[in-house]
Motif scaffolding. Sequence first.
Motif, PDB file in Angstrom:
ATOM      1  N   VAL A  39       0.866  -1.190   0.000  1.00  0.00           N
ATOM      2  CA  VAL A  39       0.000   0.000   0.000  1.00  0.00           C
ATOM      3  C   VAL A  39       0.897   1.233   0.000  1.00  0.00           C
ATOM      4  CG1 VAL A  39      -1.793   1.255   1.262  1.00  0.00           C
ATOM      5  CG2 VAL A  39      -1.798  -1.257   1.242  1.00  0.00           C
ATOM      6  N   CYS A  40       0.966   1.895  -1.167  1.00  0.00           N
ATOM      7  CA  CYS A  40       1.834   3.066  -1.354  1.00  0.00           C
ATOM      8  C   CYS A  40       1.029   4.329  -1.059  1.00  0.00           C
ATOM      9  CB  CYS A  40       2.323   3.081  -2.799  1.00  0.00           C
ATOM     10  SG  CYS A  40       3.380   4.476  -3.226  1.00  0.00           S
ATOM     11  N   MET A 319       1.008  -6.644   7.819  1.00  0.00           N
ATOM     12  CA  MET A 319       0.060  -7.287   6.892  1.00  0.00           C
ATOM     13  C   MET A 319      -1.369  -6.951   7.303  1.00  0.00           C
ATOM     14  SD  MET A 319       0.588 -10.009   4.562  1.00  0.00           S
ATOM     15  CE  MET A 319       1.355 -11.448   5.285  1.00  0.00           C
ATOM     16  N   ILE A 320      -2.197  -6.666   6.309  1.00  0.00           N
ATOM     17  CA  ILE A 320      -3.616  -6.376   6.594  1.00  0.00           C
ATOM     18  C   ILE A 320      -4.522  -7.184   5.656  1.00  0.00           C
ATOM     19  CG2 ILE A 320      -3.308  -4.031   7.507  1.00  0.00           C
ATOM     20  CD1 ILE A 320      -4.253  -3.086   4.617  1.00  0.00           C
ATOM     21  N   PRO A 321      -5.717  -7.517   6.130  1.00  0.00           N
ATOM     22  CA  PRO A 321      -6.728  -8.044   5.202  1.00  0.00           C
ATOM     23  C   PRO A 321      -7.253  -6.856   4.390  1.00  0.00           C
ATOM     24  CG  PRO A 321      -7.674  -7.830   7.409  1.00  0.00           C
ATOM     25  CD  PRO A 321      -6.233  -7.417   7.516  1.00  0.00           C
ATOM     26  N   ILE A 322      -7.732  -7.077   3.190  1.00  0.00           N
ATOM     27  CA  ILE A 322      -8.187  -5.980   2.332  1.00  0.00           C
ATOM     28  C   ILE A 322      -9.308  -5.172   2.991  1.00  0.00           C
ATOM     29  CG2 ILE A 322      -9.758  -7.495   1.006  1.00  0.00           C
ATOM     30  CD1 ILE A 322      -7.820  -4.393  -0.302  1.00  0.00           C
ATOM     31  N   GLN A 323     -10.088  -5.834   3.840  1.00  0.00           N
ATOM     32  CA  GLN A 323     -11.211  -5.146   4.500  1.00  0.00           C
ATOM     33  C   GLN A 323     -10.736  -4.003   5.408  1.00  0.00           C
ATOM     34  OE1 GLN A 323     -10.733  -8.474   4.328  1.00  0.00           O
ATOM     35  NE2 GLN A 323     -12.347  -9.027   2.906  1.00  0.00           N
ATOM     36  N   LYS A 324      -9.441  -3.987   5.769  1.00  0.00           N
ATOM     37  CA  LYS A 324      -8.920  -2.940   6.670  1.00  0.00           C
ATOM     38  C   LYS A 324      -8.255  -1.794   5.895  1.00  0.00           C
ATOM     39  CE  LYS A 324      -9.196  -4.552  11.082  1.00  0.00           C
ATOM     40  NZ  LYS A 324      -8.479  -5.511  11.886  1.00  0.00           N
ATOM     41  N   ILE A 325      -8.485  -1.714   4.585  1.00  0.00           N
ATOM     42  CA  ILE A 325      -7.721  -0.771   3.772  1.00  0.00           C
ATOM     43  C   ILE A 325      -7.987   0.695   4.136  1.00  0.00           C
ATOM     44  CG2 ILE A 325      -9.351  -0.851   1.816  1.00  0.00           C
ATOM     45  CD1 ILE A 325      -5.531  -0.573   1.531  1.00  0.00           C
ATOM     46  N   ALA A 328      -6.127   1.577   7.152  1.00  0.00           N
ATOM     47  CA  ALA A 328      -4.701   1.682   6.823  1.00  0.00           C
ATOM     48  C   ALA A 328      -4.399   3.040   6.183  1.00  0.00           C
ATOM     49  CB  ALA A 328      -4.296   0.545   5.887  1.00  0.00           C
ATOM     50  N   TYR A 329      -5.270   3.508   5.291  1.00  0.00           N
ATOM     51  CA  TYR A 329      -5.067   4.825   4.664  1.00  0.00           C
ATOM     52  C   TYR A 329      -5.045   5.927   5.721  1.00  0.00           C
ATOM     53  CZ  TYR A 329      -5.693   3.338  -0.233  1.00  0.00           C
ATOM     54  OH  TYR A 329      -5.549   2.773  -1.473  1.00  0.00           O
ATOM     55  N   ASP A 336       1.518   6.925  10.682  1.00  0.00           N
ATOM     56  CA  ASP A 336       1.474   5.821  11.640  1.00  0.00           C
ATOM     57  C   ASP A 336       1.530   4.482  10.904  1.00  0.00           C
ATOM     58  OD1 ASP A 336       0.946   4.096  13.776  1.00  0.00           O
ATOM     59  OD2 ASP A 336      -1.220   4.478  13.721  1.00  0.00           O
ATOM     60  N   VAL A 337       2.670   4.198  10.294  1.00  0.00           N
ATOM     61  CA  VAL A 337       2.845   2.893   9.650  1.00  0.00           C
ATOM     62  C   VAL A 337       4.302   2.492   9.776  1.00  0.00           C
ATOM     63  CG1 VAL A 337       2.877   4.124   7.437  1.00  0.00           C
ATOM     64  CG2 VAL A 337       2.832   1.643   7.434  1.00  0.00           C
ATOM     65  N   LYS A 338       4.508   1.242  10.225  1.00  0.00           N
ATOM     66  CA  LYS A 338       5.877   0.752  10.400  1.00  0.00           C
ATOM     67  C   LYS A 338       6.037  -0.516   9.598  1.00  0.00           C
ATOM     68  CE  LYS A 338       6.864   3.191  14.586  1.00  0.00           C
ATOM     69  NZ  LYS A 338       7.140   3.205  16.001  1.00  0.00           N
ATOM     70  N   TYR A 339       6.560  -0.413   8.363  1.00  0.00           N
ATOM     71  CA  TYR A 339       6.750   0.819   7.621  1.00  0.00           C
ATOM     72  C   TYR A 339       6.017   0.759   6.288  1.00  0.00           C
ATOM     73  CZ  TYR A 339       9.586   2.777  11.219  1.00  0.00           C
ATOM     74  OH  TYR A 339       9.955   3.313  12.416  1.00  0.00           O
TER      75      TYR A 339
END
Length: 348
Positions: A39-40, A319-325, A328-329, A336-339
Amino acid sequence: MFVRAFGANAADKPLEPMNIFRRDVGPDDVEIKIAYCGVCHSDLHTVRSEWGGTIYPCVPGHEIAGHVTAVGSGVTKFKIGDTVGVGCMVDSCQHCYACDDGLEQYCEHGFTGTYNGATADEPGHTLGGYAQSIVVKDKFVLKISHPEAQLAAVAPLLCAGITTYSPLRHWRVGPGQKVGIVGIGGLGHMGIKLAHAMGAHVVAFTTSESKRQDAHELGADEVVVSKDADEMAKHANSFDFILNTVAASHNLDAFTNLLKRDGTLTLVGVPEHPHPSPSIFSLIFKRRSIAGSLIGGITETQEMLDFCAEHGIVSEIEMIPIQKIDEAYDRMQKGDVKYRFVIDSATF
Ligand code: NAP
Ligand code: ZN
């Protein structure tokens, strides 16, 4: 063939499940079952149309890792079962002077992005890697030689890796040089690892005190919290090269002032709002440069993947399931992402 995907129908809408069309495998095509997709921050900029020009429905994703499930009759480089990757591009004109130089990202006719690019396929624009599978022209498919167990952590190399590797190589970063990496996110953390592996003295710049220890572990020799003016002042006029990955508008003078004579500050971050104009005095009095750099060509992307496999370099991922996208954004927006978030494509 229709496959399951996640995408947005408008800039102010969350991502939602959708079925998208993938073309039949043509003579030069490779069909890939996607195992993981990074996820960029560009995905977020595009989905929310922060740069303008987003075509909906928008299915982002250009850090794709997976396995070949079919190849066209003319494909010799890949076979069913191969572990492969796809980055930010799926096509280019192949005959301009940029493509001739293997610099498809600078194609004179514009490369075709893995998402939001013009294509003859339905619905007329490309749909990216937040999906179960993708069909891509063989020339734009990369070989992955890392151990299979690392595949999820390899996915981010396809954008974050090459976008930092390419400028570090272009500006000939290596032993004896002092190199800065600004912003410890998806791109920045790869920049630290790569510059360290290339033998430079690496200084990480972060706005997050909480990332100080991590930055050392990633390979930084020194870490500077860029909000601390005294810490910044200690490094004035001392850098050969600084790579700036920050995804938000900020004062560039804080970093140009740290360059030695003839040093270069290269920008790869593409903020929604422009940076304040840099000080011309700061540039002319030391012949300093501000430059930009866009991802990397296909040959160089393969070189980067091989370099990383050889040096045991992968991304640090959550790692995330797609439902958490969407969550995550929101976290990525806050730094707040490592990394790097990576989508487990088994969750579609
Ligand atoms: P990311 O994971 O969100 O990382 C960006 C980092 O910048 C953050 O972790 C944070 O690091 C820092 N930052 C964010 N907001 C900030 C602010 N307001 N002030 C100061 N620092 C801030 O994003 P990414 O995926 O690495 O992407 C970075 C940028 O590069 C995006 O704009 C993306 O679109 C662009 N990009 C460009 C190319 C290219 O070819 N040129 C390719 C891919 C991506 P700290 O917490 O350490 O300060
Ligand atoms: Zn990207």
